[in-house]
Design a protein around this motif. Structure first.
Motif, PDB file in Angstrom:
ATOM      1  N   GLU A 126       0.806  -1.215   0.000  1.00  0.00           N
ATOM      2  CA  GLU A 126       0.000   0.000   0.000  1.00  0.00           C
ATOM      3  C   GLU A 126       0.837   1.263   0.000  1.00  0.00           C
ATOM      4  O   GLU A 126       0.421   2.290  -0.510  1.00  0.00           O
ATOM      5  N   VAL A 127       2.000   1.210   0.583  1.00  0.00           N
ATOM      6  CA  VAL A 127       2.802   2.416   0.741  1.00  0.00           C
ATOM      7  C   VAL A 127       4.241   2.116   0.329  1.00  0.00           C
ATOM      8  O   VAL A 127       4.827   1.177   0.847  1.00  0.00           O
ATOM      9  N   PRO A 128       4.806   2.895  -0.591  1.00  0.00           N
ATOM     10  CA  PRO A 128       6.217   2.698  -0.946  1.00  0.00           C
ATOM     11  C   PRO A 128       7.094   2.898   0.276  1.00  0.00           C
ATOM     12  O   PRO A 128       6.943   3.861   0.990  1.00  0.00           O
ATOM     13  N   GLN A 129       7.975   1.957   0.532  1.00  0.00           N
ATOM     14  CA  GLN A 129       8.716   2.064   1.779  1.00  0.00           C
ATOM     15  C   GLN A 129       9.924   1.140   1.746  1.00  0.00           C
ATOM     16  O   GLN A 129      10.195   0.486   0.763  1.00  0.00           O
ATOM     17  N   ASN A 130      10.551   1.096   2.868  1.00  0.00           N
ATOM     18  CA  ASN A 130      11.767   0.329   3.044  1.00  0.00           C
ATOM     19  C   ASN A 130      11.475  -1.101   3.478  1.00  0.00           C
ATOM     20  O   ASN A 130      12.384  -1.818   3.868  1.00  0.00           O
ATOM     21  N   LEU A 131      10.217  -1.513   3.425  1.00  0.00           N
ATOM     22  CA  LEU A 131       9.829  -2.800   3.962  1.00  0.00           C
ATOM     23  C   LEU A 131       9.306  -3.722   2.861  1.00  0.00           C
ATOM     24  O   LEU A 131       8.890  -3.255   1.798  1.00  0.00           O
ATOM     25  N   SER A 132       9.284  -5.004   3.158  1.00  0.00           N
ATOM     26  CA  SER A 132       8.703  -5.984   2.251  1.00  0.00           C
ATOM     27  C   SER A 132       7.965  -7.018   3.078  1.00  0.00           C
ATOM     28  O   SER A 132       8.176  -7.124   4.290  1.00  0.00           O
ATOM     29  N   ALA A 133       7.087  -7.758   2.445  1.00  0.00           N
ATOM     30  CA  ALA A 133       6.330  -8.789   3.152  1.00  0.00           C
ATOM     31  C   ALA A 133       6.333 -10.053   2.322  1.00  0.00           C
ATOM     32  O   ALA A 133       6.458 -10.009   1.096  1.00  0.00           O
ATOM     33  N   SER A 134       6.193 -11.173   3.010  1.00  0.00           N
ATOM     34  CA  SER A 134       6.108 -12.452   2.323  1.00  0.00           C
ATOM     35  C   SER A 134       5.112 -13.339   3.039  1.00  0.00           C
ATOM     36  O   SER A 134       4.858 -13.180   4.240  1.00  0.00           O
ATOM     37  N   ARG A 135       4.545 -14.262   2.275  1.00  0.00           N
ATOM     38  CA  ARG A 135       3.583 -15.205   2.846  1.00  0.00           C
ATOM     39  C   ARG A 135       3.985 -16.601   2.340  1.00  0.00           C
ATOM     40  O   ARG A 135       3.448 -17.102   1.358  1.00  0.00           O
ATOM     41  N   PRO A 136       4.939 -17.207   3.025  1.00  0.00           N
ATOM     42  CA  PRO A 136       5.440 -18.506   2.566  1.00  0.00           C
ATOM     43  C   PRO A 136       4.472 -19.659   2.815  1.00  0.00           C
ATOM     44  O   PRO A 136       4.524 -20.666   2.101  1.00  0.00           O
ATOM     45  N   GLN A 137       3.601 -19.504   3.793  1.00  0.00           N
ATOM     46  CA  GLN A 137       2.600 -20.527   4.090  1.00  0.00           C
ATOM     47  C   GLN A 137       1.245 -19.843   4.278  1.00  0.00           C
ATOM     48  O   GLN A 137       1.168 -18.632   4.490  1.00  0.00           O
ATOM     49  N   ASP A 138       0.195 -20.631   4.242  1.00  0.00           N
ATOM     50  CA  ASP A 138      -1.163 -20.096   4.277  1.00  0.00           C
ATOM     51  C   ASP A 138      -1.396 -19.201   5.478  1.00  0.00           C
ATOM     52  O   ASP A 138      -2.072 -18.179   5.384  1.00  0.00           O
ATOM     53  N   ARG A 139      -0.844 -19.585   6.630  1.00  0.00           N
ATOM     54  CA  ARG A 139      -1.149 -18.863   7.856  1.00  0.00           C
ATOM     55  C   ARG A 139       0.072 -18.185   8.460  1.00  0.00           C
ATOM     56  O   ARG A 139       0.133 -17.942   9.661  1.00  0.00           O
ATOM     57  N   GLN A 140       1.042 -17.877   7.608  1.00  0.00           N
ATOM     58  CA  GLN A 140       2.255 -17.219   8.065  1.00  0.00           C
ATOM     59  C   GLN A 140       2.508 -15.975   7.231  1.00  0.00           C
ATOM     60  O   GLN A 140       2.469 -16.011   6.001  1.00  0.00           O
ATOM     61  N   PHE A 141       2.778 -14.881   7.920  1.00  0.00           N
ATOM     62  CA  PHE A 141       2.999 -13.610   7.245  1.00  0.00           C
ATOM     63  C   PHE A 141       4.238 -12.975   7.856  1.00  0.00           C
ATOM     64  O   PHE A 141       4.345 -12.888   9.085  1.00  0.00           O
ATOM     65  N   ILE A 142       5.178 -12.578   7.025  1.00  0.00           N
ATOM     66  CA  ILE A 142       6.459 -12.070   7.518  1.00  0.00           C
ATOM     67  C   ILE A 142       6.696 -10.663   6.978  1.00  0.00           C
ATOM     68  O   ILE A 142       6.487 -10.406   5.789  1.00  0.00           O
ATOM     69  N   LEU A 143       7.137  -9.791   7.845  1.00  0.00           N
ATOM     70  CA  LEU A 143       7.498  -8.423   7.468  1.00  0.00           C
ATOM     71  C   LEU A 143       9.003  -8.293   7.585  1.00  0.00           C
ATOM     72  O   LEU A 143       9.570  -8.668   8.617  1.00  0.00           O
ATOM     73  N   SER A 144       9.638  -7.779   6.548  1.00  0.00           N
ATOM     74  CA  SER A 144      11.097  -7.735   6.534  1.00  0.00           C
ATOM     75  C   SER A 144      11.618  -6.395   6.051  1.00  0.00           C
ATOM     76  O   SER A 144      10.912  -5.624   5.403  1.00  0.00           O
ATOM     77  N   SER A 145      12.876  -6.178   6.387  1.00  0.00           N
ATOM     78  CA  SER A 145      13.614  -5.053   5.836  1.00  0.00           C
ATOM     79  C   SER A 145      15.079  -5.455   5.730  1.00  0.00           C
ATOM     80  O   SER A 145      15.585  -6.153   6.597  1.00  0.00           O
ATOM     81  N   LYS A 146      15.745  -5.006   4.687  1.00  0.00           N
ATOM     82  CA  LYS A 146      17.165  -5.303   4.552  1.00  0.00           C
ATOM     83  C   LYS A 146      18.005  -4.296   5.333  1.00  0.00           C
ATOM     84  O   LYS A 146      19.040  -4.634   5.903  1.00  0.00           O
ATOM     85  N   LYS A 147      17.522  -3.048   5.365  1.00  0.00           N
ATOM     86  CA  LYS A 147      18.247  -1.992   6.073  1.00  0.00           C
ATOM     87  C   LYS A 147      17.258  -1.042   6.721  1.00  0.00           C
ATOM     88  O   LYS A 147      16.594  -0.265   6.029  1.00  0.00           O
ATOM     89  N   LEU A 148      17.198  -1.065   8.028  1.00  0.00           N
ATOM     90  CA  LEU A 148      16.234  -0.230   8.735  1.00  0.00           C
ATOM     91  C   LEU A 148      16.625   1.243   8.715  1.00  0.00           C
ATOM     92  O   LEU A 148      17.808   1.594   8.763  1.00  0.00           O
ATOM     93  N   LEU A 149      15.588   2.080   8.678  1.00  0.00           N
ATOM     94  CA  LEU A 149      15.751   3.522   8.789  1.00  0.00           C
ATOM     95  C   LEU A 149      15.171   3.973  10.127  1.00  0.00           C
ATOM     96  O   LEU A 149      14.340   3.265  10.722  1.00  0.00           O
TER      97      LEU A 149
END
Lengths: 113, 112
Positions: free
Chosen positions: A59-82
């Protein structure tokens, strides 16, 4: 009954370090999953949502990314935090994409120094 | 841009009185509204949903109204109790999908 868990609850990270927040839902299948961020004294900002495995909308351009490797798992990630990534991160799920009530996790408070 | 406006000032109210909160929607017409309660350091908890074709919804001591002409929702807590002290949020959703827009919420403080 359905439950949602996210971790860690609190973390302090230096600028430039990576980030990984995890969220899992139990007791339901194919939930719609969301990541929100709440800055101090502000409203909830929708960051990502997912309607299925591997399906992520930002929804918002940012320094973060998300992934959903399994049906009930959601991960929020960043390579370099600001510094601006500091905030209260909330994972949520809903059963009905149109009007479904959101069920939120306990939240993860991130402080970037 | 679409905006949800809630009274940013805290609502201080005496126990037993009725608390009334307002949500105003700008530049969009939500097909439904939800109300959530959020305690400090916790995630929001769903309270009520009201659709555009419903004028009023009740749940125990809570009442929500939705005026589509005014684009406004009112949230009432009757016989308020100190345990009702929290921040209340009123996200609105569109027809397409649950892309909820959250405002900053209104803090309610109920004193004995």
């Amino acid at each position: 009954s359905q439950t949602i868990h996210q971790w860690p609850a609190t973390l302090v990270q230096p600028v430039g370090s990576p980030l990984s927040l995890e969220c899992t839902v139990e007791g339901t299948s194919n939930p719609n999953l969301y990541w929100y961020r709440q800055a101090a004294g502000r409203g909830l900002q929708l960051l990502f949502y997912s309607v299925g495995i591997g399906q992520i909308s930002s929804e918002v351009p940012q320094n973060l990314s998300a992934s959903r490797p399994q049906d009930r798992q959601f991960i929020l990630s960043s390579k370099k935090l600001l510094l601006s990534d500091s905030g209260f991160y909330l994972c949520a799920w809903s059963a009905d994409l149109i009007t479904g009530e959101l069920f939120f996790g306990e939240g993860s408070r991130l402080t970037v120094l | 841009s679409q905006k949800i406006e809630q009274n940013s000032e805290a609502l201080n109210i005496q126990e037993g009185k009725t608390a009334t909160l307002t949500c105003n929607y700008t530049n969009y017409s939500p097909a439904y509204l939800q109300w959530y309660r959020q305690d400090p350091g916790r995630g929001p908890v769903f309270l009520l949903l009201i659709r555009e074709n419903e004028k009023e919804k009740r749940k125990e001591r809570l009442k929500v109204t939705f005026d589509t002409t005014l684009k406004q929702s009112l949230f009432h807590i009757t016989a308020s109790q100190p345990a009702d002290s929290a921040t209340y949020l009123c996200p609105g959703g569109s027809d397409s999908w649950g892309k909820f827009q959250f405002g900053a919420g209104t803090q309610v403080v109920v004193t004995p």
